[in-house]
Design an enzyme around this catalytic site. Structure first.
Site: not given
Ligand code: GCO
Length: 255
Positions: A146, A159
């Protein structure tokens, strides 16, 4: 040089978390490049529907419902592949969840859940796949990172930590398995139009921030990641190892 470098005919690809979202796009892209695809998830009904839709579109697809956060379940799934003579050539470690909460309010159990789903699962599934790949002297592992593999954003600490870990797990895999015929690389998607990001896409302020912050001036579409996943799954990337490729409309390159 030929386009056959990207041909995945005869290959079998397991994509975790692939009944919808980015996983589904990865599965469709790999199938379109010729691979037989194994869809994975925990919701059997959603998996069956996705598999039916993909078969109707002419793709070769199977399903394997198992929980990537459960070590025993992953081992059992791979034992079943062994019994059925299924050899996994390509693994896309895509399964992931998001949980947005400021750290001062974050419970440890939620932190752990996000790490288990987004990071530990990639190790466990990657390890089981690699144990078989090293016997055959070849294999492709594609982890999904990401922008948060590099950059933090408030409210998504676990995350961010998991995705930073995914980047380094990818390098660790390349370090240990690169000499055994495996290439492990990662894709770092930018802000994509998926169900997981619904709370962000529907927030006008966030939407404007993403569009202003991204050189492309827009959100990414899941199918825009297909070229990268096919490249990393194919012979075209045989000398690429331990890399993370950002497919983000240029966001990570600018302030
Ligand atoms: C978030 C989003 C993330 C981003 C991703 C961009 O809340 O930050 O849900 O999934 O889309 O980090 O790479």
């Amino acid at each position: 040089m030929s386009i056959q470098l990207f041909d995945l005919t005869g290959k079998t690809a397991l994509v975790t978390g692939s009944s919808r979202g980015l996983g589904r796009a990865f599965a469709e892209g790999l199938a379109a490049a010729g691979a037989e695809v194994i869809l994975n998830g925990i919701n059997e009904q959603r998996l069956t529907t996705a598999a039916r839709e993909m078969s109707e579109a002419g793709h070769r697809v199977q399903t394997a419902a198992f929980d990537v956060t459960d070590d025993d379940a992953v081992k059992e799934a791979f034992s079943r592949f062994d019994e059925d003579g299924v050899e996994i050539d390509i693994v896309v470690n895509n399964a992931g969840i998001q949980f947005r909460k400021p750290m001062l309010e974050l419970e440890t159990a939620d932190w752990q859940r996000v790490l288990d789903t987004n990071l530990t699962s990639a190790f466990v599934v990657g390890r089981e796949a690699a144990r078989r790949m090293v016997e055959r002297g070849q294999g492709k592992i594609i982890n999904i990172g990401s922008l948060t593999s590099e950059l933090a954003r408030a409210t998504v600490a676990p995350y961010t930590v998991a995705k930073g870990g995914v980047k380094m797990l990818t390098k660790a895999m390349a370090a240990e398995w690169g000499g055994l015929g495996i290439q492990a690389n990662a894709i770092g998607p930018g802000y994509m139009l998926t169900d997981m990001n619904e709370a962000l896409t529907s927030n006008p302020e966030f939407d404007a921030w993403v569009k202003g912050r991204t050189p492309a001036g827009r959100w990414g579409k899941p199918e825009e990641l297909i070229g990268t996943v096919v490249y990393l799954a194919s012979q075209a990337s045989d000398y690429i190892n331990g890399q993370i490729i950002y497919a983000d409309g240029g966001m990570i390159s600018v302030l």
